[in-house]
Design an enzyme around this catalytic site. Structure first.
Site, PDB file in Angstrom:
ATOM      1  N   LEU A  61     -61.465 -56.523   6.508  1.00 20.64           N
ATOM      2  CA  LEU A  61     -60.385 -56.433   5.535  1.00 20.64           C
ATOM      3  C   LEU A  61     -59.384 -57.523   5.873  1.00 20.64           C
ATOM      4  O   LEU A  61     -59.087 -57.754   7.048  1.00 20.64           O
ATOM      5  CB  LEU A  61     -59.684 -55.065   5.601  1.00 20.64           C
ATOM      6  CG  LEU A  61     -60.293 -53.901   4.833  1.00 20.64           C
ATOM      7  CD1 LEU A  61     -59.500 -52.632   5.112  1.00 20.64           C
ATOM      8  CD2 LEU A  61     -60.311 -54.179   3.329  1.00 20.64           C
ATOM      9  N   ASP A  62     -58.847 -58.172   4.854  1.00 21.78           N
ATOM     10  CA  ASP A  62     -57.825 -59.178   5.092  1.00 21.78           C
ATOM     11  C   ASP A  62     -56.622 -58.548   5.789  1.00 21.78           C
ATOM     12  O   ASP A  62     -56.373 -57.339   5.657  1.00 21.78           O
ATOM     13  CB  ASP A  62     -57.371 -59.811   3.777  1.00 21.78           C
ATOM     14  CG  ASP A  62     -58.516 -60.496   3.042  1.00 21.78           C
ATOM     15  OD1 ASP A  62     -59.381 -61.062   3.725  1.00 21.78           O
ATOM     16  OD2 ASP A  62     -58.522 -60.446   1.800  1.00 21.78           O
ATOM     17  N   THR A  63     -55.858 -59.363   6.467  1.00 19.83           N
ATOM     18  CA  THR A  63     -54.671 -58.869   7.158  1.00 19.83           C
ATOM     19  C   THR A  63     -53.700 -58.183   6.197  1.00 19.83           C
ATOM     20  O   THR A  63     -53.071 -57.179   6.544  1.00 19.83           O
ATOM     21  CB  THR A  63     -53.964 -60.038   7.878  1.00 19.83           C
ATOM     22  OG1 THR A  63     -54.906 -60.702   8.737  1.00 19.83           O
ATOM     23  CG2 THR A  63     -52.795 -59.540   8.722  1.00 19.83           C
ATOM     24  N   SER A  65     -54.509 -56.619   3.477  1.00 23.23           N
ATOM     25  CA  SER A  65     -55.150 -55.511   2.766  1.00 23.23           C
ATOM     26  C   SER A  65     -55.190 -54.283   3.663  1.00 23.23           C
ATOM     27  O   SER A  65     -55.069 -54.384   4.882  1.00 23.23           O
ATOM     28  CB  SER A  65     -56.574 -55.899   2.342  1.00 23.23           C
ATOM     29  OG  SER A  65     -56.555 -57.005   1.452  1.00 23.23           O
TER      30      SER A  65
END
Length: 205
Positions: A61-63, A65
């Site tokens: 997961l993106d930072t 998100s």
């Protein structure tokens, strides 16, 4: 759009399962945490949330998100979950700037050329307020503009390219204000009862 709600008690972190039952961990990753265990100069790491060694993320997961992140100590299981060839469906709730528009939303349900790869058609629906009320307030809060509406959209994809959902929404004309992964396969974040930062052992998706 989020409503305050009573905090659930932390789920039990049982440590007496068999090795087989300890293969997979579900974590509710908060905003601002990077998907790595080693220290980072700008972001907090998963090591602060999961005091166990030998586990690796099965997908990322993106930072910026939030939501369901799976970790495993089984390399084969990691590949099964993360590899797009296995077509494990990931479900996201995206808070988008603007209002629902049939023509724009139809773009998400078609293959999209994001430069370098073409997505498969996504499945979408508009969750109701009773559903989105289950979400926790983000820390820090999103930027809000009183003159610009926003809405929540559920997006289901079977891929997982870098920032794919955000890029898809932007191409459809919807800047993404907040992104929460709510499910991977049959594993649902709300059924697991995980608040941000909490984790537990779980079954395979």
């Amino acid at each position: 759009m989020n409503r305050q709600r009573p905090r659930r008690p932390a789920p039990p972190r049982r440590l007496n399962e068999t090795p087989r039952e300890q293969e997979l961990i579900a974590l509710n990753k908060p905003y601002g945490y990077i998907c790595q265990f080693s220290p980072h100069e700008k972001h907090r790491s998963l090591k602060e949330l999961l005091p166990l060694s030998g586990y690796y993320t099965a997908g990322r997961l993106d930072t910026d998100s939030e939501g369901l992140l799976l970790l495993t100590n089984n390399g084969r299981l990691q590949a099964e979950i993360a590899d797009p060839r296995h077509k494990t469906v990931k479900t996201y709730w995206a808070q988008l700037e603007g209002s629902p528009d049939d023509a724009k939303l139809a773009l998400l349900q078609q293959p999209m050329d994001l430069g370098g790869f073409t997505t498969r058609p996504a499945q979408i629906r508009l969750p109701d307020e009773n559903e989105t009320a289950l979400l926790w307030p983000r820390n820090p809060p999103i930027r809000e503009r009183k003159s610009v509406p926003d809405f929540w959209l559920e997006i289901r994809i079977s891929e997982g390219k870098n920032r794919q959902v955000r890029r898809m929404c932007a191409q459809a004309g919807y800047p993404c204000l907040r992104l929460v992964r709510t499910a991977i396969g049959s594993l649902n974040l709300f059924d697991l009862g995980l608040e941000p930062g909490q984790w537990r052992y779980c079954r395979r998706p």
